[in-house]
Enzyme design. Structure first.
Site, PDB file in Angstrom:
ATOM      1  CE1 TYR A 154      -0.565  60.628  52.561  1.00 21.24           C
ATOM      2  CE2 TYR A 154      -1.462  60.603  50.334  1.00 21.24           C
ATOM      3  CZ  TYR A 154      -0.381  60.537  51.194  1.00 21.24           C
ATOM      4  OH  TYR A 154       0.891  60.378  50.692  1.00 21.24           O
TER       5      TYR A 154
ATOM      6  CG  ASP B 298       5.623  59.800  66.550  1.00 19.25           C
ATOM      7  OD1 ASP B 298       5.483  60.532  65.563  1.00 19.25           O
ATOM      8  OD2 ASP B 298       4.697  59.121  67.039  1.00 19.25           O
TER       9      ASP B 298
HETATM   10  P1  NDP Z   1       6.571  53.598  53.757  1.00 23.29           P
HETATM   11  O1  NDP Z   1       5.406  53.193  54.575  1.00 23.29           O
HETATM   12  O2  NDP Z   1       7.376  52.549  53.084  1.00 23.29           O
HETATM   13  O3  NDP Z   1       7.569  54.518  54.627  1.00 23.29           O
HETATM   14  C1  NDP Z   1       7.096  55.474  55.511  1.00 23.29           C
HETATM   15  C2  NDP Z   1       8.264  55.930  56.373  1.00 23.29           C
HETATM   16  O4  NDP Z   1       7.837  57.029  57.193  1.00 23.29           O
HETATM   17  C3  NDP Z   1       8.772  54.846  57.291  1.00 23.29           C
HETATM   18  O5  NDP Z   1      10.186  54.908  57.345  1.00 23.29           O
HETATM   19  C4  NDP Z   1       8.192  55.234  58.648  1.00 23.29           C
HETATM   20  O6  NDP Z   1       9.104  54.847  59.679  1.00 23.29           O
HETATM   21  C5  NDP Z   1       8.156  56.754  58.547  1.00 23.29           C
HETATM   22  N1  NDP Z   1       7.144  57.347  59.397  1.00 23.29           N
HETATM   23  C6  NDP Z   1       5.798  57.325  59.225  1.00 23.29           C
HETATM   24  N2  NDP Z   1       5.186  57.963  60.227  1.00 23.29           N
HETATM   25  C7  NDP Z   1       6.179  58.399  61.077  1.00 23.29           C
HETATM   26  C8  NDP Z   1       6.179  59.091  62.303  1.00 23.29           C
HETATM   27  N3  NDP Z   1       5.029  59.509  62.886  1.00 23.29           N
HETATM   28  N4  NDP Z   1       7.368  59.362  62.902  1.00 23.29           N
HETATM   29  C9  NDP Z   1       8.521  58.961  62.334  1.00 23.29           C
HETATM   30  N5  NDP Z   1       8.581  58.298  61.161  1.00 23.29           N
HETATM   31  C10 NDP Z   1       7.420  58.009  60.546  1.00 23.29           C
HETATM   32  O7  NDP Z   1       5.985  54.625  52.664  1.00 23.29           O
HETATM   33  P2  NDP Z   1       6.707  55.498  51.526  1.00 23.29           P
HETATM   34  O8  NDP Z   1       8.137  55.264  51.500  1.00 23.29           O
HETATM   35  O9  NDP Z   1       5.924  55.293  50.302  1.00 23.29           O
HETATM   36  O10 NDP Z   1       6.375  56.971  52.071  1.00 23.29           O
HETATM   37  C11 NDP Z   1       7.353  57.960  52.257  1.00 23.29           C
HETATM   38  C12 NDP Z   1       6.747  59.326  51.958  1.00 23.29           C
HETATM   39  O11 NDP Z   1       6.356  59.358  50.577  1.00 23.29           O
HETATM   40  C13 NDP Z   1       5.483  59.642  52.756  1.00 23.29           C
HETATM   41  O12 NDP Z   1       5.526  61.002  53.149  1.00 23.29           O
HETATM   42  C14 NDP Z   1       4.364  59.411  51.745  1.00 23.29           C
HETATM   43  O13 NDP Z   1       3.231  60.166  52.037  1.00 23.29           O
HETATM   44  C15 NDP Z   1       5.040  59.872  50.477  1.00 23.29           C
HETATM   45  N6  NDP Z   1       4.457  59.401  49.248  1.00 23.29           N
HETATM   46  C16 NDP Z   1       4.325  58.064  48.985  1.00 23.29           C
HETATM   47  C17 NDP Z   1       3.780  57.646  47.793  1.00 23.29           C
HETATM   48  C18 NDP Z   1       3.551  56.215  47.463  1.00 23.29           C
HETATM   49  O14 NDP Z   1       2.763  55.926  46.524  1.00 23.29           O
HETATM   50  N7  NDP Z   1       4.178  55.267  48.131  1.00 23.29           N
HETATM   51  C19 NDP Z   1       3.373  58.619  46.773  1.00 23.29           C
HETATM   52  C20 NDP Z   1       3.532  59.978  47.162  1.00 23.29           C
HETATM   53  C21 NDP Z   1       4.082  60.354  48.337  1.00 23.29           C
HETATM   54  P3  NDP Z   1       8.716  54.151  61.048  1.00 23.29           P
HETATM   55  O15 NDP Z   1       7.421  53.434  60.857  1.00 23.29           O
HETATM   56  O16 NDP Z   1       9.883  53.259  61.348  1.00 23.29           O
HETATM   57  O17 NDP Z   1       8.624  55.296  62.007  1.00 23.29           O
HETATM   58  C1  8X3 Z   2       0.568  58.598  47.682  1.00 27.55           C
HETATM   59  C2  8X3 Z   2      -0.050  58.596  46.334  1.00 27.55           C
HETATM   60  O1  8X3 Z   2      -2.245  58.501  45.081  1.00 27.55           O
HETATM   61  O2  8X3 Z   2      -1.970  56.987  46.950  1.00 27.55           O
HETATM   62  O3  8X3 Z   2       0.741  59.885  48.165  1.00 27.55           O
HETATM   63  O4  8X3 Z   2      -2.319  59.321  47.321  1.00 27.55           O
HETATM   64  S1  8X3 Z   2      -1.732  58.338  46.445  1.00 27.55           S
END
Ligand code: NDP
Ligand code: 8X3
Length: 250
Positions: free
Chosen positions: A150, A57
């Protein structure tokens, strides 16, 4: 062995796509809490490259250090760190926010990124070489209603990214902020705690970004010649102009 890339949050979405995109050129350390998913991705990618998995984590500083310290010597020369792990938890006005959700976002998105960077960057400093890619968000560039905490976590990521770039400048380490808009992953299912209708409505009427779009960008920025740093990049789906302006076709 190839150069080594360390990718957090590789069990789904953007991080998983980044691991796939980097696999042809890098040996991979893929991380996440969901061990089965890590194993299945490792099985797939080990046909292309050397892969190790680390399950921890990111918000647990001790677990981060133990995981990084558990790497055998030949896996410790990490060239590329992708700080991608993170999620939104809930979306609510400030006076109704859930404290557990707040902690999960500040601890995971911001403190987790810092803990991992603190564990890995000393090796880069010693070797005077490395790339750190921080996955921020448009939510770290502009706030939106009910996005309060967030957005605060992602503004923190943006500030930390810019600070890291300054601190690591003497050592030739590139620090790169990648800030996506709406990407269809498991992100909204996590944010809305499994509510499929709410989750689907986020991407309704648009062609969103896909995880692969962000992965291609990461591959591009790390592939620039050593004298080039793409310091900061914001990526929208074409239907999006800001956090709140999205051209939806009904
Ligand atoms: P997902 O939910 O598909 O993936 C999130 C990933 O982060 C998973 O692999 C999860 O793994 C891991 N994770 C989350 N919390 C923890 C933790 N405490 N410790 C270890 N691993 C963690 O979302 P996305 O792929 O979309 O998100 C990836 C990144 O992109 C994030 O930082 C998100 O904020 C960012 N982002 C996403 C956007 C979107 O619209 N989707 C837009 C902008 C930014 P597991 O649960 O196995 O630990
Ligand atoms: C993820 C994009 O717009 O949902 O970071 O915050 S938004």
């Amino acid at each position: 062995m190839k150069k080594i890339a360390f990718v957090t949050g590789a069990t789904s979405g953007i991080g998983e796509a980044i691991a796939r995109a980097l696999a042809p050129e890098y040996a991979l350390i893929i991380c996440g809490r969901r061990v089965k998913r890590l194993k299945s991705l490792a099985d797939e990618l080990s046909k292309i490259t050397d892969v190790r998995t680390l399950s921890f984590d990111v918000s647990d500083a001790q677990a981060v250090n133990e995981a990084v310290n558990s790497l055998p010597t030949e896996w410790q020369n990490i060239q590329v760190l992708v700080n991608n792990a993170g999620n939104a938890h809930g979306r609510a006005p400030i006076h109704e926010g859930d404290l557990e959700d707040w902690d999960a976002m500040i601890d995971g998105n911001l403190k987790g990124l810092l803990y991992v960077t603190r564990a890995i960057s000393p090796g880069m400093v010693e070797r005077k070489s490395g790339d750190i890619i921080n996955i921020g968000s448009i939510a770290g560039k502009e706030v939106y209603p009910d996005g309060n905490v967030y957005c605060a976590s992602k503004f923190g990521v943006d500030a930390a990214t810019n600070g890291m770039r300054m601190d690591l400048n003497p050592y030739g380490i590139r620090v790169i902020g990648v800030h996506p808009g709406l990407v269809e992953t498991e992100f909204s299912m996590v944010r809305f705690k499994g509510d499929e209708d709410k989750s689907e409505s986020v991407y309704k009427g648009i062609t969103p970004l896909y995880a692969e779009d962000i992965a291609e960008t990461v591959k591009f920025v790390v592939g620039r010649p050593p004298h080039v740093t793409i310091a900061d990049i914001t990526i929208f789906p074409t239907a999006q102009a800001s956090s709140t302006i999205v051209n939806r076709q009904s």
